[in-house]
Design an enzyme around this catalytic site. Structure first.
Site, PDB file in Angstrom:
ATOM      1  N   GLY A  51       0.840  -1.206   0.000  1.00  0.00           N
ATOM      2  CA  GLY A  51       0.000   0.000   0.000  1.00  0.00           C
ATOM      3  C   GLY A  51       0.870   1.250   0.000  1.00  0.00           C
ATOM      4  O   GLY A  51       1.811   1.343   0.774  1.00  0.00           O
ATOM      5  N   ARG A  93       0.875  -5.102  -4.810  1.00  0.00           N
ATOM      6  CA  ARG A  93       1.121  -6.302  -3.995  1.00  0.00           C
ATOM      7  C   ARG A  93       1.319  -7.412  -5.018  1.00  0.00           C
ATOM      8  O   ARG A  93       0.409  -7.722  -5.783  1.00  0.00           O
ATOM      9  CB  ARG A  93      -0.066  -6.589  -3.087  1.00  0.00           C
ATOM     10  CG  ARG A  93      -0.461  -5.374  -2.219  1.00  0.00           C
ATOM     11  CD  ARG A  93      -1.536  -5.723  -1.226  1.00  0.00           C
ATOM     12  NE  ARG A  93      -2.228  -4.556  -0.707  1.00  0.00           N
ATOM     13  CZ  ARG A  93      -1.801  -3.794   0.304  1.00  0.00           C
ATOM     14  NH1 ARG A  93      -0.670  -4.063   0.908  1.00  0.00           N
ATOM     15  NH2 ARG A  93      -2.506  -2.756   0.707  1.00  0.00           N
ATOM     16  N   ASP A 133       5.425  -4.485   6.248  1.00  0.00           N
ATOM     17  CA  ASP A 133       6.053  -5.745   6.683  1.00  0.00           C
ATOM     18  C   ASP A 133       6.162  -6.765   5.544  1.00  0.00           C
ATOM     19  O   ASP A 133       7.129  -7.525   5.480  1.00  0.00           O
ATOM     20  CB  ASP A 133       5.349  -6.334   7.924  1.00  0.00           C
ATOM     21  CG  ASP A 133       3.850  -6.441   7.740  1.00  0.00           C
ATOM     22  OD1 ASP A 133       3.324  -5.984   6.700  1.00  0.00           O
ATOM     23  OD2 ASP A 133       3.194  -6.997   8.642  1.00  0.00           O
ATOM     24  N   THR A 147       4.455   2.732   5.319  1.00  0.00           N
ATOM     25  CA  THR A 147       3.062   2.282   5.389  1.00  0.00           C
ATOM     26  C   THR A 147       2.304   3.223   6.305  1.00  0.00           C
ATOM     27  O   THR A 147       2.854   3.667   7.318  1.00  0.00           O
ATOM     28  CB  THR A 147       2.936   0.838   5.935  1.00  0.00           C
ATOM     29  OG1 THR A 147       1.556   0.607   6.293  1.00  0.00           O
ATOM     30  CG2 THR A 147       3.787   0.579   7.157  1.00  0.00           C
ATOM     31  N   ASP A 199       0.105   2.348   8.218  1.00  0.00           N
ATOM     32  CA  ASP A 199      -0.375   1.587   9.386  1.00  0.00           C
ATOM     33  C   ASP A 199       0.499   1.684  10.638  1.00  0.00           C
ATOM     34  O   ASP A 199       0.069   1.298  11.716  1.00  0.00           O
ATOM     35  CB  ASP A 199      -0.514   0.097   9.015  1.00  0.00           C
ATOM     36  CG  ASP A 199      -1.738  -0.145   8.154  1.00  0.00           C
ATOM     37  OD1 ASP A 199      -2.550   0.774   7.996  1.00  0.00           O
ATOM     38  OD2 ASP A 199      -1.869  -1.261   7.623  1.00  0.00           O
ATOM     39  N   ASP A 256       2.902  -0.157  11.703  1.00  0.00           N
ATOM     40  CA  ASP A 256       2.880  -1.460  12.385  1.00  0.00           C
ATOM     41  C   ASP A 256       4.143  -2.268  12.096  1.00  0.00           C
ATOM     42  O   ASP A 256       4.075  -3.480  11.911  1.00  0.00           O
ATOM     43  CB  ASP A 256       1.633  -2.254  11.968  1.00  0.00           C
ATOM     44  CG  ASP A 256       1.579  -2.503  10.471  1.00  0.00           C
ATOM     45  OD1 ASP A 256       2.361  -1.883   9.729  1.00  0.00           O
ATOM     46  OD2 ASP A 256       0.756  -3.323  10.036  1.00  0.00           O
ATOM     47  N   ARG A 280      -6.167  -2.927   8.800  1.00  0.00           N
ATOM     48  CA  ARG A 280      -6.739  -4.279   8.829  1.00  0.00           C
ATOM     49  C   ARG A 280      -6.221  -5.039  10.039  1.00  0.00           C
ATOM     50  O   ARG A 280      -6.933  -5.773  10.674  1.00  0.00           O
ATOM     51  CB  ARG A 280      -6.329  -5.019   7.550  1.00  0.00           C
ATOM     52  CG  ARG A 280      -7.519  -5.591   6.855  1.00  0.00           C
ATOM     53  CD  ARG A 280      -7.220  -6.358   5.605  1.00  0.00           C
ATOM     54  NE  ARG A 280      -6.046  -6.015   4.859  1.00  0.00           N
ATOM     55  CZ  ARG A 280      -6.042  -5.671   3.567  1.00  0.00           C
ATOM     56  NH1 ARG A 280      -7.168  -5.554   2.908  1.00  0.00           N
ATOM     57  NH2 ARG A 280      -4.909  -5.439   2.941  1.00  0.00           N
TER      58      ARG A 280
HETATM   59  O1  F6P Z   1      -1.403   0.059   3.315  1.00  0.00           O
HETATM   60  C1  F6P Z   1      -2.052  -0.342   4.450  1.00  0.00           C
HETATM   61  C2  F6P Z   1      -3.538  -0.358   4.207  1.00  0.00           C
HETATM   62  O2  F6P Z   1      -3.988   0.920   3.833  1.00  0.00           O
HETATM   63  C3  F6P Z   1      -4.342  -0.880   5.380  1.00  0.00           C
HETATM   64  O3  F6P Z   1      -4.571   0.080   6.362  1.00  0.00           O
HETATM   65  C4  F6P Z   1      -5.575  -1.358   4.709  1.00  0.00           C
HETATM   66  O4  F6P Z   1      -6.215  -2.342   5.463  1.00  0.00           O
HETATM   67  C5  F6P Z   1      -5.059  -1.905   3.402  1.00  0.00           C
HETATM   68  O5  F6P Z   1      -3.838  -1.237   3.162  1.00  0.00           O
HETATM   69  C6  F6P Z   1      -5.969  -1.715   2.235  1.00  0.00           C
HETATM   70  O6  F6P Z   1      -5.363  -2.294   1.125  1.00  0.00           O
HETATM   71  P1  F6P Z   1      -5.876  -2.127  -0.360  1.00  0.00           P
HETATM   72  O7  F6P Z   1      -5.632  -0.700  -0.772  1.00  0.00           O
HETATM   73  O8  F6P Z   1      -5.047  -3.079  -1.129  1.00  0.00           O
HETATM   74  O9  F6P Z   1      -7.328  -2.434  -0.343  1.00  0.00           O
END
Ligand code: F6P
Length: 321
Positions: A11, A72, A103, A126, A128, A130, A172
């Site tokens: 992300g 991803r 991560d 990120t 997040d 985390d 998430r």
């Molecule tokens: O990059 C982290 C994040 O934004 C999380 O907070 C979220 O759950 C996820 O990515 C959403 O991913 P995507 O944009 O692939 O739906």
């Protein structure tokens, strides 16, 4: 060292561009060619590599997203995909690799180094926040401020209409944004995936806040909370208390926008240090930012589970008393 490559994976996070720009500037200063892998690991697997020149990084320090794009990449998870990635590194004479991401990206870095890839340095990127070993990840501050601004706006209408709102933040597996925005936004309750969610306790607290005169109520819910997210939690609370509410899901608004000063500064410092580490022969780690200083965290430690900071969790818990 003649050639380094850089990629952004997973992300996207505001500040990634600032890191790319900084790495490019310092590489150039040292006579090193900087290549970019498009769409993260996918660019290595599919051999989509570009040269990052001075021009490509001008006027990007203030822009969210990533000029290199991100993704991803499932193909990279397979031995065949990684074989192709290694071949791309060889073909382009990549002697060092800078990986910016979360991560999952750091896990990819471990695999690549283990399988004979170029020396690598990771940067935590990120929203997040985390990743173990660093106080801040690039993009977190911007995301929190976006969520905070939304909460402030909602507070105006909540106050005027005397309503309860459930506001869902991203995360998430991480409650970091929800906690920071919830505390900074003066919310009544914050719920996060890292702790148990006591629905009865939350209902009691909201009822008691209302009984003691608070007509507008704000509950911040991290998307991955065990209650199932803001819509589900709102419904559960309505069933117990009979209190009506509105729900706002903030979603990807938190991932875009101009990076804050903090994110630009951290990203710039880390981007410079990553190139210098590779030049000094230091690799196999993620660079973190702790107490306004660099730290080097071996990749393996960076991908271990993270805990939310105690002080912050304690503060959030006091909202329930
Ligand atoms: O990059 C982290 C994040 O934004 C999380 O907070 C979220 O759950 C996820 O990515 C959403 O991913 P995507 O944009 O692939 O739906």
């Amino acid at each position: 060292m003649k050639t380094i490559a850089i990629l952004t994976s997973g992300g996207d996070a505001p500040g990634m561009n600032a890191a790319i720009r900084a790495a490019s500037r310092i590489a150039r200063h040292n006579g090193i060619k900087l290549l970019g892998s498009r769409h993260g690991f996918r660019g290595l697997v599919d051999a989509v590599i570009i040269e990052i020149d001075r021009e490509s990084v001008s006027n990007i320090i203030h822009r969210g997203g990533s000029i290199l794009r991100s993704s991803r990449c499932d193909k990279f998870e397979t031995p065949k995909g990684r074989e192709k990635a290694l071949a791309t590194c060889d073909r382009h004479g990549i002697e060092g690799l800078i990986l910016i991401g979360g991560d999952g990206t750091m896990r990819g870095a471990v695999d690549l180094e283990n399988e004979g890839g170029p020396p690598s340095v990771g940067l935590p990127g990120t929203i997040d926040n985390d990743i173990a070993g660093t106080d801040h990840t690039i993009g977190f501050d911007t995301a929190v401020n976006a969520a905070l601004e939304a909460i402030d706006r909602i507070r105006d209408t909540a106050e005027t209409m005397e309503r309860m709102f459930f506001i869902e933040t991203m995360g998430r597996h991480s409650g970091a944004i929800a906690l920071a925005a919830g505390i900074g936004g003066g919310s009544n309750v914050v719920v996060v995936p890292e702790t148990k969610t006591d629905i009865e306790g939350i209902a009691k607290k909201l009822q008691s806040d209302r009984d003691s005169g608070a007509q507008s109520l704000i509950v911040v819910v991290a998307e991955g909370d065990e209650s199932g997210g803001a819509y589900k939690l709102a419904e559960k609370i309505r069933k117990i208390t009979g209190m009506d509410s509105r729900v706002t899901v903030l979603g990807h608004i938190q991932r875009g926008g101009n990076p804050t000063a903090n994110d630009r500064i951290i990203a710039t410092c880390l981007g410079v240090q990553a190139v210098e580490d590779l030049m000094d022969g230091r690799h196999g780690h993620m660079l973190g930012w702790k107490c306004e200083k660099f730290v080097r965290i071996p990749f393996r430690e960076a991908v271990t589970d993270t805990a939310l900071p105690d002080e912050i969790v304690r503060h959030a818990a006091t909202m329930l008393t």
